[in-house]
Design a protein around this motif. Structure first.
Motif, PDB file in Angstrom:
ATOM      1  N   TYR A  94       8.481  -1.897  10.204  1.00 42.26           N
ATOM      2  CA  TYR A  94       9.122  -1.497   8.946  1.00 42.26           C
ATOM      3  C   TYR A  94       9.781  -0.128   9.170  1.00 42.26           C
ATOM      4  O   TYR A  94       9.184   0.766   9.757  1.00 42.26           O
ATOM      5  CB  TYR A  94       8.098  -1.403   7.800  1.00 42.26           C
ATOM      6  CG  TYR A  94       8.759  -1.083   6.475  1.00 42.26           C
ATOM      7  CD1 TYR A  94       9.434  -2.067   5.762  1.00 42.26           C
ATOM      8  CD2 TYR A  94       8.731   0.210   5.957  1.00 42.26           C
ATOM      9  CE1 TYR A  94      10.075  -1.774   4.561  1.00 42.26           C
ATOM     10  CE2 TYR A  94       9.357   0.509   4.749  1.00 42.26           C
ATOM     11  CZ  TYR A  94      10.025  -0.484   4.072  1.00 42.26           C
ATOM     12  OH  TYR A  94      10.656  -0.192   2.879  1.00 42.26           O
ATOM     13  N   ALA A 106       1.700  -6.912   7.337  1.00 39.95           N
ATOM     14  CA  ALA A 106       2.786  -7.648   6.664  1.00 39.95           C
ATOM     15  C   ALA A 106       2.554  -7.730   5.162  1.00 39.95           C
ATOM     16  O   ALA A 106       3.491  -7.632   4.367  1.00 39.95           O
ATOM     17  CB  ALA A 106       2.888  -9.047   7.263  1.00 39.95           C
ATOM     18  N   LYS A 107       1.287  -7.882   4.779  1.00 38.02           N
ATOM     19  CA  LYS A 107       1.015  -8.054   3.352  1.00 38.02           C
ATOM     20  C   LYS A 107       1.382  -6.795   2.562  1.00 38.02           C
ATOM     21  O   LYS A 107       1.773  -6.878   1.393  1.00 38.02           O
ATOM     22  CB  LYS A 107      -0.471  -8.396   3.145  1.00 38.02           C
ATOM     23  CG  LYS A 107      -0.735  -8.968   1.783  1.00 38.02           C
ATOM     24  CD  LYS A 107      -2.089  -9.595   1.655  1.00 38.02           C
ATOM     25  CE  LYS A 107      -2.245 -10.191   0.268  1.00 38.02           C
ATOM     26  NZ  LYS A 107      -3.628 -10.518  -0.043  1.00 38.02           N
ATOM     27  N   ASP A 110       5.456  -6.609   2.714  1.00 37.69           N
ATOM     28  CA  ASP A 110       6.108  -7.622   1.881  1.00 37.69           C
ATOM     29  C   ASP A 110       6.093  -7.244   0.400  1.00 37.69           C
ATOM     30  O   ASP A 110       6.910  -7.723  -0.386  1.00 37.69           O
ATOM     31  CB  ASP A 110       5.428  -8.989   2.067  1.00 37.69           C
ATOM     32  CG  ASP A 110       5.702  -9.558   3.450  1.00 37.69           C
ATOM     33  OD1 ASP A 110       6.620  -9.042   4.117  1.00 37.69           O
ATOM     34  OD2 ASP A 110       4.995 -10.493   3.864  1.00 37.69           O
ATOM     35  N   SER A 111       5.140  -6.388   0.026  1.00 40.56           N
ATOM     36  CA  SER A 111       5.034  -6.047  -1.392  1.00 40.56           C
ATOM     37  C   SER A 111       5.748  -4.744  -1.747  1.00 40.56           C
ATOM     38  O   SER A 111       5.803  -4.368  -2.914  1.00 40.56           O
ATOM     39  CB  SER A 111       3.553  -5.933  -1.789  1.00 40.56           C
ATOM     40  OG  SER A 111       2.996  -4.765  -1.238  1.00 40.56           O
TER      41      SER A 111
END
Lengths: 419, 205
Positions: A94, A106-107, A110-111
């Motif tokens: 990122y 990732a979680k 992604d948010s």
């Protein structure tokens, strides 16, 4: 000496073959990911995005090759979830607002919501909930967003609400600790682990960025006021929390044993730059009995040493923290009022290990010259290092704006002292 | 025996609420209540803090009790009947979200007789200047906790000077020192919320 032997020696208040050093094993002795990347480049190490193990403060993971280059004597074991409650897995790249590409779960990524040049993140990465952290434009950290639900109703306060995040450790988490401490112990360095659950009244926990729907007293100002106007509530909370912690420590000790050398117990800050958040009497009334309960259990049942982080001008409180059974005090904020290094060493140096205090991070490290950094590191190692009882670390984390030449001056001075 | 003074000094907001109502019922004017009971109570708790006998939580409690009482009195006061020591626009600078200290400074200033416009956190230089003009402020007060954001205070001070605005600037926050304040050309600096009131008074004297 191995790193483990060196740390264990200085923790017994004996001088080791050289000054013991920690970088990056706790959320308060770490290095911002921006500086970790610069250090990797300086030492000619493989260039890849830095793993951010603590996104609140954007601390970068010190991999074995960098630990080797820095000469650190410690290996850190962090919890299975990060500061917003996302499992430390499924790492993806990122690009942060300042342009650096880092690795984050990732979680979490992604948010993310991007807004006005900044970022918002969500508890457990669940965007259906209100955000719990905000990184504004021109900032290098995520700060927690207060989510206090309405006014505090003193007639209906229930201590269960402030205990909602504490419970029995599960088998998956125990297995996790077994795996990571096995791996860390194999490095030959001293293992520092943050099992969690033992921090009493740490506002970073009270504000609870990882909790989906926080209940009870969750505002920082309200918590501080509660130490004066709701002492019975706090005592009941600490009593229950420390009981839960000890039940979990029994299971953790049975699982990881002496893989671990140092346990990060509590990061509650009792000091401001020039004063304290509480009196000595309040420390003994509200905190010491429950710290003592946990530290006594640790000392009676394990080979671990207990680590207390406490920022600020805490000179009047250090005796109380020693009475509470802590072996280690961090970050030793030498620029705060009455925190003169020689005085601290003379008065408390034979009873508690100073883990930190190695260079001022409010002025010298970010804004001084490399020569000033070198002079300060030399002077502080000379004062704190005598007779053991000292693990070198900066005063708190190395922040994003620190010039890499100053960090290199620090590292090279340490190498010279330790040669 | 002054129940309102005691309630504010001891930081008991519910008692302050009933005590201020009792003072009004006795026929006292809001400004007299503020001058005779509330400001002296805030001065007294500030002195206790300076002496190291009480701590930040006590100041927070007293400030809350003061605010509870002020919230009752303010709607009863006409603008021309209100006396203030001056107007302060206050905020935490851009990139920084820490506000406990800044809010405490705001409360202490208000509690001691200043009009305070609290802009919150992450405040840009443009917002500081815009608010100072809108409220005809005497002082812009800035806070920063982080070494990575304290430099923004210089941007605000420079912008104020470039604008030609007739306003004093004062700064505070954990990493901020008198030396730093001087280096960026700020007019005032304080290490804590109580001292900030004295600094603000001095800047306007």
């Amino acid at each position: 000496m191995t790193g483990k032997e060196r740390i264990r020696t200085v923790l017994e208040h004996k001088e080791a073959d050289r000054i013991a050093v920690d970088f990056g094993t706790t959320p308060v002795t770490g290095i911002h990911c921006k500086v970790v990347e610069a250090l990797r480049a300086h030492y000619g190490l493989d260039q890849h995005p830095v793993y951010v193990h603590e996104p609140g403060q954007m601390l970068g993971y010190i991999e074995d090759d960098l630990a080797e280059a820095l000469g650190t004597d410690t290996a850190g074991c962090f919890g299975p979830k990060n500061s917003i409650g996302v499992w430390q897995e499924d790492w993806i790249e990122y690009r942060m607002p300042w342009g650096q590409v880092v690795m984050l779960p990732a979680k979490m990524v992604d948010s993310f919501t991007e807004k006005d040049g900044g970022l918002y993140s969500y508890p457990e990465g669940d965007k259906s909930l209100p955000p719990s952290c905000h990184m504004p434009e021109r900032c290098y950290f995520f700060d927690s967003i207060e989510r206090q639900q309405g006014e505090i109703d003193d007639d209906n306060l229930n201590v269960e609400d402030n205990l909602q995040e504490y419970g029995e450790i599960d088998d998956k988490t125990l297995q996790y600790w077994k795996t990571v401490t096995d791996r860390a112990a194999k490095t030959g360095r001293a293992v520092v682990a943050g099992f969690g659950g033992m921090a009493l009244g740490d506002v970073a926990r009270i504000i609870s960025p990882a909790i989906r729907e926080p209940r009870g007293i969750r505002s920082v100002a309200e918590w501080y006021m509660s130490t004066v106007c709701r002492p019975d509530y706090i005592k009941e909370m600490f009593d229950r929390q420390s009981d839960i912690a000890i039940r979990n420590l029994e299971k953790i000790w049975a699982t990881v044993g002496d893989n671990v050398d140092v346990v990060y117990v509590c990061g509650a800050d009792f000091g401001t730059q020039t004063s304290q958040f509480l009196s000595v009497d309040t420390l003994y009334d509200l905190y010491v009995p429950y710290y003592r309960k946990m530290n006594d259990w640790i000392h009676q049942h394990t080979s671990w040493k207990s680590f207390k982080h406490c920022c600020g001008a805490i000179y009047p409180l250090i005796g109380g923290l020693i009475d509470a059974g802590f072996d280690i005090l961090n970050p030793v904020q030498i620029a705060a009022k009455d925190m003169d290094p020689q005085r601290l060493k003379d008065e408390f140096g034979d009873r508690i290990t100073f883990w930190g205090g190695g260079v001022d991070t409010q002025k010298t490290l970010p804004f001084g010259t490399p020569a000033e950094v070198r002079e300060e590191v030399m002077r502080l190692c000379d004062i704190f290092g005598r007779g053991g009882g000292f693990v070198y670390n900066t005063v708190h984390n190395i922040q994003a704006n620190v010039p890499v030449e100053n960090v290199v001056a620090l590292m090279e001075t340490l190498k010279e002292i330790r040669a | 025996m002054n129940p309102l003074y005691d309630a504010i000094f001891k930081g008991m907001a519910p008692l302050a609420k009933t005590a201020v109502q009792a003072s009004l019922d006795e026929g006292k004017s809001p400004q007299d209540i503020i001058d005779e009971s509330m400001i002296p109570a805030m001065e007294a708790i500030g002195k206790e803090f300076e002496a190291g006998r009480v701590f930040v939580p006590n100041l927070l409690l007293s400030a809350r009790a003061m605010k509870t009482a002020l919230d009752i009195l303010k709607p009863l006061m006409l603008a021309e009947q209100t006396t203030t020591l001056g107007t302060v626009v206050i905020g935490t600078v851009k990139g920084d979200l820490h506000d406990i200290g800044k809010n405490l400074v705001a409360s202490m200033l208000e509690g001691r007789g200043f009009q305070v416009i609290n802009l919150g956190t992450d405040v840009s230089k443009e917002r500081f200047i815009e608010a100072a003009k809108e409220h005809n402020a005497d002082i812009i007060a800035m806070s920063a906790l982080l070494t990575t954001t304290m430099d923004y205070m210089k941007e605000v001070v420079d912008a104020v000077k470039a604008d030609g605005l007739n306003v004093k600037t004062m700064i505070g926050g954990a990493p901020v020192t008198a030396e730093f304040a001087a280096s960026i050309g700020a007019d005032g600096f304080s290490t804590n919320a109580n001292e900030a009131v004295e600094v603000a008074k001095k800047l306007l004297s």
